[in-house]
Design a protein around this motif. Structure first.
Motif, mmCIF file in Angstrom:
data_model
loop_
_atom_site.group_PDB
_atom_site.id
_atom_site.type_symbol
_atom_site.label_atom_id
_atom_site.label_comp_id
_atom_site.label_asym_id
_atom_site.label_seq_id
_atom_site.Cartn_x
_atom_site.Cartn_y
_atom_site.Cartn_z
ATOM 1 N N ARG A 212 0.814 -1.219 0.000
ATOM 2 C CA ARG A 212 0.000 0.000 0.000
ATOM 3 C C ARG A 212 0.852 1.276 0.000
ATOM 4 O O ARG A 212 0.512 2.248 -0.661
ATOM 5 N N ILE A 213 1.950 1.268 0.777
ATOM 6 C CA ILE A 213 2.677 2.505 1.065
ATOM 7 C C ILE A 213 4.121 2.480 0.596
ATOM 8 O O ILE A 213 4.559 3.301 -0.217
ATOM 9 N N ASP A 214 4.898 1.545 1.110
ATOM 10 C CA ASP A 214 6.354 1.633 0.975
ATOM 11 C C ASP A 214 6.839 1.513 -0.461
ATOM 12 O O ASP A 214 7.810 2.174 -0.846
ATOM 13 N N ARG A 215 6.219 0.678 -1.285
ATOM 14 C CA ARG A 215 6.699 0.558 -2.667
ATOM 15 C C ARG A 215 6.482 1.867 -3.419
ATOM 16 O O ARG A 215 7.336 2.307 -4.192
ATOM 17 N N ARG A 216 5.358 2.534 -3.169
ATOM 18 C CA ARG A 216 5.110 3.815 -3.841
ATOM 19 C C ARG A 216 6.024 4.898 -3.294
ATOM 20 O O ARG A 216 6.426 5.811 -4.020
ATOM 21 N N HIS A 217 6.373 4.795 -2.016
ATOM 22 C CA HIS A 217 7.324 5.752 -1.452
ATOM 23 C C HIS A 217 8.692 5.592 -2.115
ATOM 24 O O HIS A 217 9.370 6.584 -2.419
ATOM 25 N N LEU A 218 9.109 4.354 -2.363
ATOM 26 C CA LEU A 218 10.389 4.115 -3.021
ATOM 27 C C LEU A 218 10.385 4.631 -4.454
ATOM 28 O O LEU A 218 11.371 5.214 -4.926
ATOM 29 N N TRP A 219 9.283 4.424 -5.163
ATOM 30 C CA TRP A 219 9.171 4.958 -6.526
ATOM 31 C C TRP A 219 9.224 6.485 -6.509
ATOM 32 O O TRP A 219 9.874 7.106 -7.369
ATOM 33 N N LEU A 220 8.539 7.100 -5.541
ATOM 34 C CA LEU A 220 8.558 8.563 -5.438
ATOM 35 C C LEU A 220 9.974 9.057 -5.171
ATOM 36 O O LEU A 220 10.442 10.020 -5.799
ATOM 37 N N GLU A 221 10.690 8.417 -4.256
ATOM 38 C CA GLU A 221 12.056 8.839 -3.951
ATOM 39 C C GLU A 221 12.969 8.678 -5.167
ATOM 40 O O GLU A 221 13.829 9.536 -5.424
ATOM 41 N N ALA A 222 12.789 7.599 -5.918
ATOM 42 C CA ALA A 222 13.625 7.401 -7.118
ATOM 43 C C ALA A 222 13.327 8.466 -8.166
ATOM 44 O O ALA A 222 14.242 8.948 -8.864
ATOM 45 N N TRP A 223 12.077 8.854 -8.299
ATOM 46 C CA TRP A 223 11.685 9.936 -9.214
ATOM 47 C C TRP A 223 12.338 11.235 -8.766
ATOM 48 O O TRP A 223 12.908 11.982 -9.573
ATOM 49 N N GLU A 224 12.283 11.501 -7.462
ATOM 50 C CA GLU A 224 12.898 12.722 -6.919
ATOM 51 C C GLU A 224 14.414 12.691 -7.087
ATOM 52 O O GLU A 224 15.031 13.719 -7.405
ATOM 53 N N ASP A 225 15.032 11.534 -6.865
ATOM 54 C CA ASP A 225 16.481 11.419 -7.047
ATOM 55 C C ASP A 225 16.880 11.719 -8.490
ATOM 56 O O ASP A 225 17.886 12.390 -8.750
ATOM 57 N N THR A 226 16.086 11.213 -9.433
ATOM 58 C CA THR A 226 16.376 11.446 -10.850
ATOM 59 C C THR A 226 16.257 12.923 -11.185
ATOM 60 O O THR A 226 17.099 13.499 -11.884
ATOM 61 N N ASP A 227 15.206 13.553 -10.679
ATOM 62 C CA ASP A 227 15.003 14.981 -10.920
ATOM 63 C C ASP A 227 16.139 15.792 -10.314
ATOM 64 O O ASP A 227 16.650 16.730 -10.934
ATOM 65 N N GLU A 228 16.561 15.426 -9.107
ATOM 66 C CA GLU A 228 17.665 16.140 -8.456
ATOM 67 C C GLU A 228 18.961 15.969 -9.237
ATOM 68 O O GLU A 228 19.735 16.918 -9.393
ATOM 69 N N ALA A 229 19.213 14.751 -9.740
ATOM 70 C CA ALA A 229 20.445 14.501 -10.493
ATOM 71 C C ALA A 229 20.493 15.349 -11.756
ATOM 72 O O ALA A 229 21.554 15.871 -12.136
ATOM 73 N N ARG A 230 19.358 15.519 -12.412
ATOM 74 C CA ARG A 230 19.323 16.335 -13.629
ATOM 75 C C ARG A 230 19.523 17.811 -13.309
ATOM 76 O O ARG A 230 20.183 18.534 -14.063
#
Length: 869
Positions: A338-356
């Motif tokens: 319900r929660i943690d997998r979507r949190h991990l996807w959100l963090e990976a999206w944010e990490d990618t945006d930050e890297a760019r």
């Protein structure tokens, strides 16, 4: 679905041991105040949850109230296909998460399960073919506890209860000047309702009878309602919280109104007394409720199948586990799914945006600075300023600075002859002064005659509409003229809009006004002094100049730019204006700061403190119109010879700057037929077209807040997604200026970011739905149709390009600070609120070392990694 705990008996004597006001105050942390639509500003819907980790708050809101704080998995799949998520970050986040978790199974089993759940929304059909699966699920219970109101467990009663509350709230909070107002309003919400409820035809005879001898005191009514509904003492806070979250808009309006009156808890007690009294009256025949099951096999079955199918468990392995171990494995899978997998996807999206973003800033081409800028322009940090600033800097020897658009002035403003004062500063800042607009009596006479005539016509029209007999004639008299008006605005919106705007401007023709800058003893308004002392004048100008690092090398011309949006037929107009100015245009504040900075007495005192503004330097007030990306002059005082040359040079390039900025913005807006031939004309049409649901994107797309020198981002195409606040750590040895930026502008930026985030991930709860079906109610807000909650967020058209395509990327705000690491450590040590936001994941933090250029990533209030430039 979660399994709800049965609500038991409410022990009144134990409640008396804890004041009712304390319980209501604790429950009220679940909602945020809602400002009226006329001053609609950014609203952080979860400000009361920041003491919890983001994922934990998301878990609780989903379990108890069915509210999602994460984008659906379909959104993650879409952005992954677009290349906006780097899978290496997904892997890194998963491994770090597994390292930190108390796993209920061996690492290899838990990891296999989590990897499968990351990518799958359902368990495959073949996993349910195991013969022993159903018997094992029937013997297992997943114990998830939650407190739900009686009305929510009775279905149809919850709907009736909401309808009743919406009706009474609309009547009580109406600000539109209705001819028939709610009787007894002056006595408070509960008392007004109590006087009329027993005669409400929408209630049955028995329901009215139950309320006929109900307590007249709201505190006693709330206590009795809790007792009769059978709420246990330990569940009281959660029970009350659930009722506030049932209609967060009307509850939020109650909080805002109560704060204005200085009795927040009393206002909420009145609201809750009405709601729970009605709940008891409606639910009484069904009480006491029967015992509910403690588990649901249908919830357990897919979780158990997931362990067997993906983690490699066998039925005999499951039987060997103790009951508490079985519960731990089920809870682990349930929470991760319900929660943690979507949190991990959100963090990976944010990490990618930050890297760019890091790559864009780190690899920028150095821009040669002119020996001396012809003009320096101060813009609001609003993300819409970024493209305009970038194109302006490319057009000539111009420097731009960013700061909060109220320019550090904690003031409320009163326009010429206005009865009302508007707090023209962020919601988190209390006004300290009032600044009034005045005019020469003789010069103002023609303006006042025109204004009074228009008001008379408007009031007459309103009274005729409300009169029974005269109202019958009104359509015959006004129909042809209003019909022509409607036809013109629909068939030729650009032409009609320009004509109407020109007529309004001509009619208003405000005389030249003066500002009450100087404090005179005895001048007060609503407890606030009118004007500023000499010391305050100097302090506010100095504070802003130091904060943005403009303390020397002044250009001959310094332009202070407020901003506003121009739209037609838009109840959300104030949401597009300056949030730092309380949802109003920034023109007034720009004028005040400009006037202060031009005062010889202020400059003389600044010079004593080392800030020498040359005599030839003149401050000028202007306004950035965001809908059409145009710079308009508000007040141009007499200019020095050098300032006049700079002014002329700046005016020559503004047309081209506007065209380039509009072309960039128009490319992002949904169009029929692609990019318009004339982007300026298209932007101007959108500003006056009353059928336009998307005149501009506003602050959609915001993802980062940069605090540092402009030199680090100058020339970088940030795509209108970054708040830019000027700051020079070398001018701030104590860190006081940085602390002020974090506590003020950065906090407002976070509110804006989370309002857009919430309106995107939960549009039906935290947004406001489709703009085309909204109704403005009572002059205070909008509803869907004629009876809904008071909508708290942004319309779908503000965050999405279509029903299936998001425009705003729901990412939590990344704050980037250019300063040595010890500045960040000091900030986190001294600012507990900011540290809590970082530690609990309500915003992200990075810094850039000014010496090495290294990008430092901070998590849990410590430096997580240092990446070389």
């Amino acid at each position: 679905m979660p399994i709800e705990r049965t609500v038991g008996v409410f022990k009144r004597d134990r409640v008396q041991g804890r004041p009712l006001a304390d319980m209501v105050k604790e429950a009220a942390k679940a909602i945020a105040p809602l400002w009226p639509i006329s001053a609609f500003i950014a609203r952080h819907p979860w400000m009361g949850f920041e003491r919890e980790r983001f994922a934990d708050a998301a878990d609780r809101l989903q379990q108890v109230y069915g509210i999602d704080l994460y984008p659906p998995m379909a959104v993650f799949h879409t952005v992954l296909a677009k290349g906006e998520i780097d899978l290496s970050f997904v892997e890194q986040r998963l491994q770090r998460w597994l390292d930190k978790q108390p796993l209920p199974a061996p690492r290899h089993e838990a990891e296999r399960l989590c990897r499968a759940l990351l990518w799958n929304d359902t368990v495959p059909e073949e996993a349910f073919g195991l013969a022993e699966l159903v018997p094992l699920a029937e013997a297992t219970q997943l114990r998830l506890t939650a407190v739900r109101p009686v009305s929510a467990r009775l279905g149809n009663i919850a709907e009736r209860l909401d309808q009743q509350m919406i009706k009474w709230c609309k009547l009580f909070y109406d600000e539109s000047g209705a001819s028939w107002t709610l009787p007894h309003r002056e006595r408070g919400f509960y008392q007004a309702w109590r006087q009329l409820a027993a005669a409400d035809p929408a209630l049955s005879k028995d329901e009215r009878k139950r309320l006929s001898d109900w307590p007249h005191d709201p505190n006693e009514a709330l206590r009795q309602a809790l007792e009769k509904l059978g709420v246990q003492d330990e569940d009281a806070v959660a029970y009350v919280e659930a009722h506030l979250l049932a209609l967060p808009g009307w509850a939020g309006m109650t909080v805002w109104r109560s704060r204005q009156a200085g009795d927040e808890v009393d206002g909420l007690i009145g609201y809750l007394a009405v709601r729970l009294s009605l709940e008891w009256a409606l639910a009484a025949p069904h009480l006491p409720l029967g015992e509910e099951e403690n588990g649901d096999r249908n919830d357990v079955l897919p979780l158990l199948a997931a362990w067997f199918h993906w983690a490699g468990m066998a039925p005999e392995d499951w039987r060997r586990l103790r009951p508490d171990e079985q519960q731990a494995r089920l809870a682990f899978a349930d929470r991760f799914w319900r929660i943690d997998r979507r949190h991990l996807w959100l963090e990976a999206w944010e990490d990618t945006d930050e890297a760019r973003l890091k790559e864009a800033v780190s690899t920028r081409r150095p821009v040669s600075e002119p020996e001396r800028a012809a003009a320096q322009l101060l813009f609001c940090i609003d993300v819409r300023s970024e493209p305009f600033r970038r194109h302006l800097e490319a057009a000539g020897p111009f420097e731009t600075y960013g700061c909060a658009g109220f320019f550090g002035l904690p003031i409320q403003t009163r326009a010429l002859d206005s009865d009302d004062a508007h707090p023209s500063c962020p919601a988190i800042v209390a006004p300290q002064h009032e600044i009034r607009e005045t005019a020469d009596q003789e010069e103002a006479k023609p303006y006042r005659r025109r204004r009074d005539a228009l008001r008379f016509v408007g009031e007459t029209f309103k009274k005729i509409k409300q009169h029974i007999l005269a109202g019958l004639l009104l359509p015959e008299m006004s129909g042809p003229w209003l019909g022509l008006h409607t036809l013109a605005r629909s068939a030729a919106p650009a032409w009609a809009g320009r004509v109407i705007r020109r007529a309004e401007t001509t009619t208003e023709q405000k005389p030249k006004t003066m500002l009450s800058l100087h404090r005179h003893s005895g001048d007060e308004a609503a407890g606030l002094p009118v004007g500023l002392t000499k010391e305050e004048q100097v302090q506010y100008v100095k504070q802003l100049l130091v904060n943005i690092g403009l303390t020397s090398s002044f250009a001959p011309l310094v332009v202070v730019c407020g901003h506003e949006s121009e739209t037609a037929n838009n109840p959300y107009a104030s949401a597009l204006d300056c949030g730092a100015c309380g949802g109003a245009a920034g023109a007034f504040n720009a004028r005040v700061f400009t006037a202060l900075a031009n005062l010889p007495s202020v400059r003389a005192e600044l010079a004593k403190e080392g800030i020498v503004i040359p005599e030839e330097t003149v401050f000028v007030a202007a306004e950035h119109i965001t809908t059409v990306d145009e710079l308009r002059w508000l007040e141009v005082p007499p200019l020095s010879e050098a300032a006049q040359r700079s002014f002329d040079q700046l005016k020559r390039v503004l047309g081209g700057v506007s065209r380039h900025a509009n072309a960039e913005r128009m490319a992002k807006l949904p169009h029929v037929g692609g990019m318009p031939h004339d982007p300026v004309a298209e932007a101007q049409r959108r500003a006056v077209d009353w059928s336009e649901v998307r005149p501009e994107w506003g602050l959609a797309g915001n993802t980062a807040f940069f605090i540092g020198r402009r030199a680090l981002t100058k020339g970088v195409h940030l795509d209108g997604r970054v708040f830019l606040h000027s700051y020079d750590w070398r001018e701030d040895p104590t860190g006081e200026a940085l602390a002020g930026i974090i506590a003020g502008p950065a906090t407002v930026g976070q509110w804006i970011n989370l309002q857009y985030y919430a309106s995107t991930v939960a549009p039906h709860y935290y947004g406001s739905g489709d703009k085309t079906t909204q109704t403005v109610t009572g002059g205070i807000g909008v509803m869907q149709g004629n009876g809904s909650d008071l909508l708290t967020g942004l319309p779908w058209q503000s965050v999405a390009a279509s029903d299936r395509e998001l425009f705003h990327s729901p990412l939590r705000l990344l704050v980037i600070i250019e300063a040595p690491s010890y500045y960040i450590e000091r900030l986190l040590s001294e600012n507990g609120d900011f540290r809590q936001k970082v530690e609990n994941g309500w915003l992200r933090l990075a810094s850039i070392d000014p010496h090495s250029g290294a990008w430092v990533k901070w998590e849990s209030a410590r430096a997580l990694s240092v990446q070389p430039r």
